[in-house]
Motif scaffolding. Structure first.
Motif: not given
Length: 604
Positions: A510-537
């Motif tokens: 969780n400590n890795m995925v949450v900042p990954a999702m935040q950063l991917a949203s800022k870029i925005p990087d759709m693939s990393v957002q997809l991957w991060s949201s699946a992991l968070l789920r």
């Protein structure tokens, strides 16, 4: 004696009258020719007729030579009749050599004729012509410098950078001797640019230091001084970006942006320099503005500020469209292609594959119009197609495109970029990874070395060697944080999060995925957002956080639908058939497809 004197005076008067009459008909024909040339639209045929009408009068040798030059220039610039243009320019060169103190005609004719030879692929005829002109022009500083630049450019186009650098060095020393520090700086900066292209970094650093001192110390026309500073700063910025040092470059980039703002407020000074060797400009102000936009886009792309890259690309392309209506300079098409190459990569990251594919097709069309442009950008074009193929899960086509690109480039950093992406294809396909995975840690670019560690980590992850994967990914994080490489940071964090999830360490995941999702949203990087949201789920589900799991699942569903819709649109475009092109010039037309024929499994 008196009679003889009277006869001599009468003869002199007749000769003067004849010369005056000759001058009057010549000036009249010349005036008509110029009137027709500058008409709107130009009446080139009538202009040529007026100039041709000079020869039946059997004019003096100087007028004849100048008229051959004028005819050659008009035919070269305004018609496709290269044979007649060449004939007139050759006569101008030949006649000019026989006339003393006729430098402007002699050297302009040689310069134009060598351009025409190059256009006809007769480079071997252009070189000796320029060398001879350089040899006899040492008492004419402007033409001597201009001809040195021209021959250096010819060698550069032939990729003989050693000979080009030698000539620029000769030019720099000549400019110093004739007291032109401004043109000396132009020669040295041009040499520095070629040394950067050759990656002779040990020679570049002292040369750029010397250039910086010359530019700062030179006192002259403000626009010329600022244009030298722009040239100098562009070289510094591109040097940093080529080395993948996105954070370190920021002070230079800021100076460059301030410098171009200063230039845009300055008015062109009509006063000519007192030293004829100073009569040069590096680039027009408008071209410099586009170039600064371009290097800003390059920086934003590497740093992962994709919305900023999009904003500056839009500004630059708008400016280019305006310029190309009035200016057919080849450098503008080069700027346009490089801008499109960068924005295509942005589109693929942000999940706009269909738009990216249409822009790849646009690059193809630009390259069809210029064999030289295609020669310089063929490897990049196949690389972009490879990246597109990866985004739509056509891995066999991706491999073919990357392999083609490797065959077409000898640029070290581009080669490393291609190899990095090819390695990721091999890893995903589970084959031949050993061919390339070990070859990527020896490049100069900080960014590409960090990416190589990421690919090594990805490979170790797929092999189930999780501790080794974590070690490589932490190295990537260290390097990407040092230079603000946001996309690599996001990718490394989400992969580390995935590893911790597999190992059952949900808190660390969780400590890795949450900042990954935040950063991917800022870029925005759709693939990393997809991957991060699946992991968070999955993480929230495993931890019993039903509401958070539902929210993450909804996000994942939204990203999946967006990517799926874009995937179907892209694969349905006729341009999608470009993925099968691996040889020769770009295809001119595309046949429409019935629908997508690629697997969507990787998106869902």
């Amino acid at each position: 004696m008196a009679a003889q004197a009277a006869a001599a005076a009468q003869a002199a008067a007749a000769q003067a009258a004849q010369a005056e009459a000759a001058e009057s008909w010549y000036l009249a024909l010349l005036g008509f020719a110029e009137h027709f040339r500058t008409s709107s639209p130009p009446k080139i045929r009538l202009c040529v007729h007026c100039l041709q009408a000079v020869f039946p009068f059997k004019p003096p040798q100087r007028i004849e030579a100048r008229t051959h030059l004028q005819l050659g220039s008009v035919l070269y610039h305004h018609t496709k009749n290269s044979e007649q243009a060449r004939s007139h320019l050759e006569k101008a060169v030949s006649a000019g050599r026989a006339i003393p103190q006729f430098e402007d005609v002699k050297f302009e004719a040689a310069s134009l004729l060598s351009e025409l030879y190059c256009q006809e692929n007769s480079v071997d005829a252009a070189k000796p012509l320029l060398r001879k002109a350089i040899q006899i022009s040492q008492q004419t500083p402007y033409w001597h410098c201009r001809l040195l630049f021209q021959l250096a450019q010819l060698h550069t186009l032939e990729k003989d950078l050693v000979s080009a650098c030698d000539l620029l060095g000769v030019g720099a020393e000549y400019a110093r001797v004739v007291g032109s520090e401004y043109t000396r700086a132009l020669f040295l900066l041009s040499k520095g640019m070629l040394l950067l292209m050759e990656r002779k970094l040990q020679e570049v650093h002292p040369l750029l230091t010397l250039c910086g001192q010359i530019v700062e110390n030179w006192q002259g026309n403000p626009i010329q001084k600022e244009s030298l500073r722009v040239f100098f700063l562009v070289l510094q910025v591109t040097h940093y970006l080529d080395a993948g040092q996105v954070k370190s470059v920021k002070p230079c980039l800021k100076q460059l942006q301030q410098c171009i703002q200063t230039i845009s407020t300055l008015h062109d000074d009509e006063i000519l320099p007192s030293n004829p060797a100073d009569l040069f400009h590096w680039l027009p102000k408008e071209h410099m503005c586009v170039l600064v936009y371009l290097v800003t886009v390059m920086h934003s792309m590497q740093a992962g500020y994709l919305e900023k890259a999009q904003k500056y690309t839009d500004k630059a392309l708008m400016q280019l469209e305006k310029l190309k209506m009035l200016d057919c300079s080849p450098i503008l098409s080069s700027f346009q292609v490089i801008l499109l190459e960068h924005i295509i990569m942005c589109r693929l990251v942000t999940g706009h594959k269909a738009t990216a594919l249409q822009e790849i097709s646009q690059v193809c069309q630009l390259c069809q119009q210029s064999p030289r442009l295609f020669s310089n950008h063929a490897a990049q074009l196949h690389t972009l197609l490879g990246l597109y193929c990866v985004s739509v899960n056509c891995m066999d086509n991706a491999e073919a495109q990357f392999t083609t690109a490797l065959r077409l480039t000898n640029h070290q950093e581009l080669w490393a970029f291609i190899v990095t992406n090819l390695a990721s294809v091999y890893i995903r396909e589970g084959n031949r990874h050993q061919e390339v995975v070990g070859d990527m840690l020896h490049v100069c670019s900080h960014c590409l070395r960090a990416a190589a560690f990421y690919v090594r980590g990805l490979f170790s992850f797929f092999q189930g060697r999780y501790n080794e994967a974590k070690r490589f990914l932490r190295e990537t994080l260290k390097m990407s944080n040092a230079e603000d490489l946001n996309r690599l940071t996001a990718c490394s964090l989400v992969l580390l999060g995935h590893i911790f999830y597999v190992l059952g360490n949900h808190r660390e995941s969780n400590n890795m995925v949450v900042p990954a999702m935040q950063l991917a949203s800022k870029i925005p990087d759709m693939s990393v957002q997809l991957w991060s949201s699946a992991l968070l789920r999955d993480l929230n589900k495993a931890c019993g956080n039903a509401m958070d799991a539902h929210e993450a699942a909804q996000m994942h569903q939204n990203f999946s639908q967006q990517l799926l819709q874009d995937h179907i649109e892209a694969c349905s475009l006729p341009e999608h058939n470009l993925i099968t092109w691996t040889d020769g010039p770009p295809p001119v037309q595309f046949q429409a497809q019935n629908g997508p024929n690629t697997s969507l499994a990787s998106l869902l």
